[in-house]
Design an enzyme around this catalytic site. Structure first.
Site, short mmCIF file in Angstrom:
data_model
loop_
_atom_site.label_atom_id
_atom_site.label_comp_id
_atom_site.label_asym_id
_atom_site.label_seq_id
_atom_site.Cartn_x
_atom_site.Cartn_y
_atom_site.Cartn_z
N ASP A 1 -3.07 -0.01 16.39
CA ASP A 1 -2.16 -1.41 16.80
C ASP A 1 -1.40 -1.31 18.10
O ASP A 1 -1.77 -2.23 18.84
CB ASP A 1 -1.51 -1.87 15.66
CG ASP A 1 -2.22 -1.70 14.33
OD1 ASP A 1 -3.57 -2.09 14.49
OD2 ASP A 1 -1.80 -1.51 13.20
N GLY B 1 -0.29 3.00 12.60
CA GLY B 1 0.37 1.83 13.64
C GLY B 1 -0.21 2.41 15.10
O GLY B 1 0.03 1.38 16.07
N TYR C 1 0.70 -1.22 -0.01
CA TYR C 1 0.17 0.13 -0.01
C TYR C 1 0.93 1.23 -0.10
O TYR C 1 2.16 1.21 0.42
CB TYR C 1 -1.16 -0.15 1.03
CG TYR C 1 -0.44 0.17 2.49
CD1 TYR C 1 -0.82 1.31 3.17
CD2 TYR C 1 0.45 -0.60 3.24
CE1 TYR C 1 -0.46 1.69 4.59
CE2 TYR C 1 0.69 -0.62 4.77
CZ TYR C 1 0.44 0.64 5.21
OH TYR C 1 0.74 0.85 6.45
#
Length: 337
Positions: free
Chosen positions: A279, A276, A89
């Site tokens: 996460d 991130g 991506y």
């Protein structure tokens, strides 16, 4: 040392430098990452024995993924080799009022073609304490939706704690498709990351009074979710205010036993890389649950882990438990009743 298993796709990310658009740039930064892989990396840095289950091509890119994971202490015993391509991506970095943009190039990736017969769940879950997966995996193929449900059922039969992050991505599928895939999983989930919009648009919960505070609304939706799925013990999310692409505020939320616990509001004034951050927050929540931290301390740790992630390049959080705890000491939690 507790064994943690995550299942998902890891991709190669290409990012522009700040101030450059994709159509004009001549150079791109490269990083490896993916929601479940990022959680595995964080938990490895927190001292757990983490295993990442996925499929990558048997070529130099696949071997680079394996090296990346191993460099962060993540075990690759269950990394299947095969297929023709690694998903990727592109990120056009945001500046000021211009938001970052993501372009996916992940169709027909090795992971999207993973079949359940390629995995040995008995071996994978042997001795495991926790299994984590996200809605992104469900979005990639009908086979992966079946595989994820099978994995969650198997984990519950083995008495393993299960964790699911809605992680809805509008560029991957519609709200209706996501709702149809997510609902069958939730009876097998112990820990769930979702927010107000997930409750309304993916679970079909009736909207509450918009004049209520955001905390009151979140408690309402979490209460409704627990009525629907009483097996879910923990629910978590973040409140994020975007001031600019490089300046955000972030606050963590944890719902447990009918009460909402919140971290302090982190003012992140110089964001290096936001990708991130969610996460890292999820990994912080899982750490707090695994270590049986008091709820205030748990959510403060998770929010601190996420705030720290914003200060480093790449998808992965590179901070140890001690570093996060030290940072979080100045971030006391509060309880909202």
């Amino acid at each position: 040392m507790k064994k943690i298993v995550t299942l998902g796709e890891i991709m190669l990310r290409f990012s522009t430098n700040a101030g450059e658009r994709l159509q004009q740039t001549n150079t791109l930064s490269m990083h490896y990452g993916g929601a479940e892989a990022n959680v595995a990396v964080s938990l490895a840095h927190f001292g757990y024995q983490t295993y990442f289950v996925s499929k990558v091509p048997n070529n130099p890119l696949g071997r680079a993924v394996e090296r990346h994971l191993k460099s962060h202490g993540v075990h690759t015993d269950y990394l299947v080799k095969g297929g023709e391509r690694l998903g990727s991506y592109y990120v056009e970095s945001g500046v000021g009022e211009r938001s970052a943009q993501v372009i996916y190039d992940r169709k027909y990736s090795s992971f999207s073609n993973l079949k359940s017969e390629e995995l040995n769940f008995e071996e994978i879950f042997n001795g495991a304490h926790l299994f984590h997966v996200s809605g992104i995996t469900l979005a990639l193929s009908a086979e992966l939706r079946k595989l994820t449900l099978q994995a969650l059922k198997f984990a519950k039969e083995k008495g393993i704690t299960t964790s699911f992050d809605f992680n809805y991505r509008a560029k991957l599928w519609s709200q209706q498709e996501a709702a149809e895939a997510i609902k069958p999983l939730l009876p097998y989930v112990d820990i769930c990351s979702c927010g107000e919009l997930d409750a309304i648009h993916l679970l079909g919960i009736e909207e509450t009074d918009p004049s209520l505070s955001k905390e009151e609304r979140l408690c309402y939706y979490y209460g409704k979710i627990q009525e629907m799925y009483p097996n879910i013990q923990y629910m978590c999310s973040t409140f994020r205010k975007v001031i600019s692409a490089s300046e955000n505020t972030l606050q963590g939320n944890l719902y447990l036993d009918g009460e909402l616990y919140q971290s302090k509001v982190h003012h992140i004034s110089q964001i290096v890389d936001r990708i991130g951050g969610g996460d890292a927050f999820m990994a912080g929540v899982l750490y707090g649950i695994l270590e049986k931290l008091p709820s205030n301390q748990l959510i403060s740790f998770a929010a601190a882990a996420s705030a720290l992630k914003h200060t480093v390049h790449g998808d992965c959080n590179l901070f140890s438990t001690d570093e996060v705890l030290s940072f979080a000491e100045n971030a006391p939690g509060k309880i909202v009743r």
